[in-house]
Design a protein around this motif. Structure first.
Motif, PDB file in Angstrom:
ATOM      1  N   GLU A 385      37.443  32.931  34.072  1.00  0.00           N
ATOM      2  CA  GLU A 385      38.821  32.993  33.596  1.00  0.00           C
ATOM      3  C   GLU A 385      39.487  34.274  34.079  1.00  0.00           C
ATOM      4  O   GLU A 385      38.899  35.350  34.031  1.00  0.00           O
ATOM      5  N   GLY A 386      40.724  34.140  34.540  1.00  0.00           N
ATOM      6  CA  GLY A 386      41.471  35.297  35.017  1.00  0.00           C
ATOM      7  C   GLY A 386      41.311  35.499  36.511  1.00  0.00           C
ATOM      8  O   GLY A 386      40.782  34.648  37.230  1.00  0.00           O
ATOM      9  N   VAL A 387      41.788  36.652  36.985  1.00  0.00           N
ATOM     10  CA  VAL A 387      41.746  36.977  38.415  1.00  0.00           C
ATOM     11  C   VAL A 387      40.521  37.843  38.687  1.00  0.00           C
ATOM     12  O   VAL A 387      40.468  38.996  38.253  1.00  0.00           O
ATOM     13  N   PRO A 388      39.534  37.333  39.397  1.00  0.00           N
ATOM     14  CA  PRO A 388      38.355  38.155  39.682  1.00  0.00           C
ATOM     15  C   PRO A 388      38.685  39.225  40.714  1.00  0.00           C
ATOM     16  O   PRO A 388      39.445  38.967  41.655  1.00  0.00           O
ATOM     17  N   PRO A 389      38.149  40.434  40.569  1.00  0.00           N
ATOM     18  CA  PRO A 389      38.297  41.413  41.650  1.00  0.00           C
ATOM     19  C   PRO A 389      37.754  40.822  42.946  1.00  0.00           C
ATOM     20  O   PRO A 389      36.761  40.094  42.935  1.00  0.00           O
ATOM     21  N   ARG A 390      38.415  41.123  44.037  1.00  0.00           N
ATOM     22  CA  ARG A 390      38.012  40.486  45.296  1.00  0.00           C
ATOM     23  C   ARG A 390      36.570  40.803  45.650  1.00  0.00           C
ATOM     24  O   ARG A 390      35.866  39.964  46.209  1.00  0.00           O
ATOM     25  N   GLU A 391      36.102  42.025  45.305  1.00  0.00           N
ATOM     26  CA  GLU A 391      34.724  42.386  45.621  1.00  0.00           C
ATOM     27  C   GLU A 391      33.737  41.497  44.866  1.00  0.00           C
ATOM     28  O   GLU A 391      32.686  41.128  45.394  1.00  0.00           O
ATOM     29  N   VAL A 392      34.091  41.151  43.631  1.00  0.00           N
ATOM     30  CA  VAL A 392      33.238  40.269  42.832  1.00  0.00           C
ATOM     31  C   VAL A 392      33.243  38.863  43.424  1.00  0.00           C
ATOM     32  O   VAL A 392      32.187  38.227  43.577  1.00  0.00           O
TER      33      VAL A 392
END
Length: 407
Positions: A385-392
């Motif tokens: 849920e939500g916007v994951p950090p791009r690195e993740v």
């Protein structure tokens, strides 16, 4: 003779501007205002190159080396133009040497683009500039040879003798000092940008903690129904189902991450979109409207997908997001579509009963999956849920792609 110097200076200024642009792009890939277009689709090859493992050499962005290269040429030629006399010959030798080094570097970088299968137009522009500088240096040499009746050996001996004159040693020393200071200025700036952007990113421990938390959840939506609202190879090993509201600010942020994912993992990832507009006008499963008229946006995207222009419509919609998000209407949807297709035909598709049917199907499916926020992702069935950090997201995609037998 001076005309060659001035033309090379102009080329070097253009090259320095492009190098500065690529340096910023390396550290700030989320910046959505791009000065130069680099590809016609969402899979921007300049993103792919600027964020690849080949974008840095010895820990320093390749663009920083380019910036140093062009500024050095500009300085050498400006000094030669101001001083006149024998400095013009010295300037030619340095420029020719730098141009030759630039061509060799471009051959290696061009081979990397071929290997990556990415046509980075900004990169190619710099290769063209370097080739033009080398050509102008060759023409300049012909002019020097015609004027002095001497070849490279004679010119080199003349330059060495010139540099050893007592009254020229101070100038030579100052030139060396300038090169050192310029090198320090350019690469310390790159280091500062690196430190600043690193502070804004999650640390390695935080990334792994989020990845481990993601994998602690059991898959719950492995076989969602197919949709036309999709990007990427349908046989990709990683599928990301996105429940979204196309006027949602967090969904816009996810779009910025998504562009980088598509550019970096274009053969390994497929995005499929499902509508969950946070608008009571069509969504009875929410208590309050958060994004007025987002039902219109959902219908517009369903219509765009049916007309085979989903990717282009997606890019134009989010490209204008800052201007349209707070005052979106049906007319807004038609205005965006009018630059791609016939607006009247698009309106008929929006108002088509099958468009409403698809939206209702998405909403019922969302209710069965207990969707209550946007964006909600299902990455190979696991919820995020939500916007994951791009690195993740990068870590998860790489792990899933490896499990699927691709890299």
């Amino acid at each position: 003779m001076k005309k060659f110097m001035y033309l090379i200076i102009v080329c070097a200024i253009l090259g320095a501007g492009l190098s500065a642009l690529m340096l910023l792009d390396h550290y700030y890939p989320d910046a959505h205002a791009r000065v130069i277009s680099c590809g016609g689709g969402i899979a921007d090859p300049c993103y792919a190159v600027s964020q690849s493992d080949f974008a840095a050499f010895l820990g320093v962005p390749v663009a920083a080396y380019g910036l140093f290269f062009y500024i050095l040429i500009i300085f050498i030629l400006l000094i030669a133009d101001y001083a006149g006399g024998g400095y013009a010959t010295v300037a030619w030798l340095f420029t020719a040497a730098l141009a030759a080094a630039g061509l060799l570097a471009d051959m290696a970088l061009g081979a990397i683009l071929v290997y990556m299968k990415s046509l980075c137009t900004i990169c190619v522009f710099t290769y063209g500039i370097n080739a033009l500088i080398a050509t102008l240096a060759a023409l300049w040499y012909r002019s020097l040879r015609a004027e002095r009746g001497a070849g490279i050996r004679e010119i080199t001996r003349e330059i060495l003798g010139f540099a050893m004159e007592p009254d020229r040693r101070a100038a030579s020393s100052l030139f060396i000092v300038f090169i050192v200071l310029l090198f320090f200025a350019v690469f310390s700036t790159a280091t500062i940008l690196s430190v600043k952007t690193a502070a804004e990113k999650p640390g390695a421990d935080d990334i792994m903690a989020m990845v481990n938390e993601f994998y602690s959840r059991e898959p719950e939506a492995r076989s969602l129904p197919a949709r036309d609202l999709a990007l990427g190879d349908e046989h990709a090993p990683v599928t990301i189902a996105v429940y979204t509201d196309f006027l949602c600010s967090a969904c816009y942020k996810f779009y910025q991450v998504e562009k980088q994912v598509v550019a970096r993992y274009r053969d390994n990832v497929r995005f499929t979109y499902y509508n969950f507009p946070l608008d009571r006008g069509c969504n009875e499963y929410i208590r309050h409207t958060k994004y007025q008229n987002s039902c219109f946006a959902s219908r517009a995207f369903i219509a765009a997908a049916r007309k085979g222009m989903f990717e282009e419509y997606l890019m134009k919609h989010f490209g204008a997001y800052g201007d349209i998000a707070r005052r979106y209407t049906l007319d807004t949807a038609l205005l965006i579509a009018s630059s791609i297709t016939d607006a009247d035909a698009f309106l008929r598709e929006i108002q088509s009963p099958r468009t409403d049917e698809r939206l209702i199907e998405d909403l019922k499916l969302a209710e069965s999956l207990a969707i209550n926020a946007t964006p909600t992702l299902f990455i190979n069935g696991r919820r995020f849920e939500g916007v994951p950090p791009r690195e993740v997201l990068f870590k998860i995609i790489e792990r899933e792609a490896m499990a699927g037998g691709k890299k």
